[in-house]
Design a protein around this motif. Structure first.
Motif, short mmCIF file in Angstrom:
data_model
loop_
_atom_site.label_atom_id
_atom_site.label_comp_id
_atom_site.label_asym_id
_atom_site.label_seq_id
_atom_site.Cartn_x
_atom_site.Cartn_y
_atom_site.Cartn_z
N HIS A 195 15.75 121.52 110.14
CA HIS A 195 17.02 121.81 109.47
C HIS A 195 17.31 123.31 109.53
CE1 HIS A 195 14.01 122.51 106.33
NE2 HIS A 195 14.91 123.24 105.68
N ARG A 196 18.53 123.67 109.13
CA ARG A 196 18.91 125.08 109.05
C ARG A 196 19.89 125.27 107.91
NH1 ARG A 196 22.45 125.94 114.59
NH2 ARG A 196 23.98 124.31 114.18
N HIS A 197 20.05 126.53 107.50
CA HIS A 197 20.91 126.89 106.38
C HIS A 197 21.90 127.95 106.84
CE1 HIS A 197 17.99 124.79 103.87
NE2 HIS A 197 17.06 125.43 104.56
N PRO A 198 23.18 127.78 106.52
CA PRO A 198 24.19 128.72 107.02
C PRO A 198 23.97 130.16 106.55
CG PRO A 198 25.15 127.24 105.40
CD PRO A 198 23.77 126.74 105.69
N HIS A 199 23.39 130.34 105.35
CA HIS A 199 23.16 131.69 104.82
C HIS A 199 21.68 132.03 104.71
CE1 HIS A 199 27.40 132.15 104.08
NE2 HIS A 199 27.42 131.03 103.38
N GLY A 200 20.83 131.26 105.35
CA GLY A 200 19.39 131.49 105.29
C GLY A 200 18.77 130.83 104.07
N GLN A 201 17.46 131.05 103.91
CA GLN A 201 16.72 130.43 102.81
C GLN A 201 15.52 131.31 102.46
OE1 GLN A 201 14.49 126.77 103.69
NE2 GLN A 201 15.20 125.94 101.75
#
Length: 131
Positions: free
Chosen positions: A52-58
């Motif tokens: 998975h990925r996150h648009p603003h990071g994690q």
């Protein structure tokens, strides 16, 4: 200031997004204009997320146990209680418990304007996970 004394019930991680037994507690989801989301995530031994990925990071902060994290195209990294991991915006990755240990981490993300925090992909192939 707002103090939350009662939070939503613990939710089991959805089978399409997790392998193994995973439990999530939503700790924070402040009202707009904030887009912060914070979860306490409990992984049983060997349990982990799908890619998975996150648009603003994690940000992940390991509270207890030992786990694994990997970004696409890189080696699997071991993480332990006290470690903090910054995952870049848009970076495909997975994370979870080690094969013989439980692992709990805080996960902090920022939602997009429409509320999206995560884009899910396929499950991690068993061959890609260390035994």
């Amino acid at each position: 200031m707002q103090i939350t004394r009662q939070r939503p019930e613990t939710q089991q991680g959805a089978a399409e997004n997790f392998t193994g037994t995973v439990w999530l507690d939503e700790l924070a989801a402040p009202p707009a204009p904030s887009r912060l989301r914070m979860f306490n995530v409990h992984f049983a031994p060997g349990a982990h997320t799908a890619w998975h990925r996150h648009p603003h990071g994690q940000v992940l902060h390991v509270l207890q146990g030992e786990g694994l994290v990997q970004r696409r195209g890189a080696a699997v990294e071991r993480i332990r209680a006290g470690d903090t991991v910054w995952i870049e915006p848009g970076e495909w990755h997975w994370h979870g418990a080690g094969p013989r240990t439980f692992m709990t981490h805080l996960a902090v993300v920022e939602a997009t304007g429409d509320g999206m925090t995560t884009e899910w992909d396929t499950h991690v192939a068993a061959v890609d996970r260390p035994a």
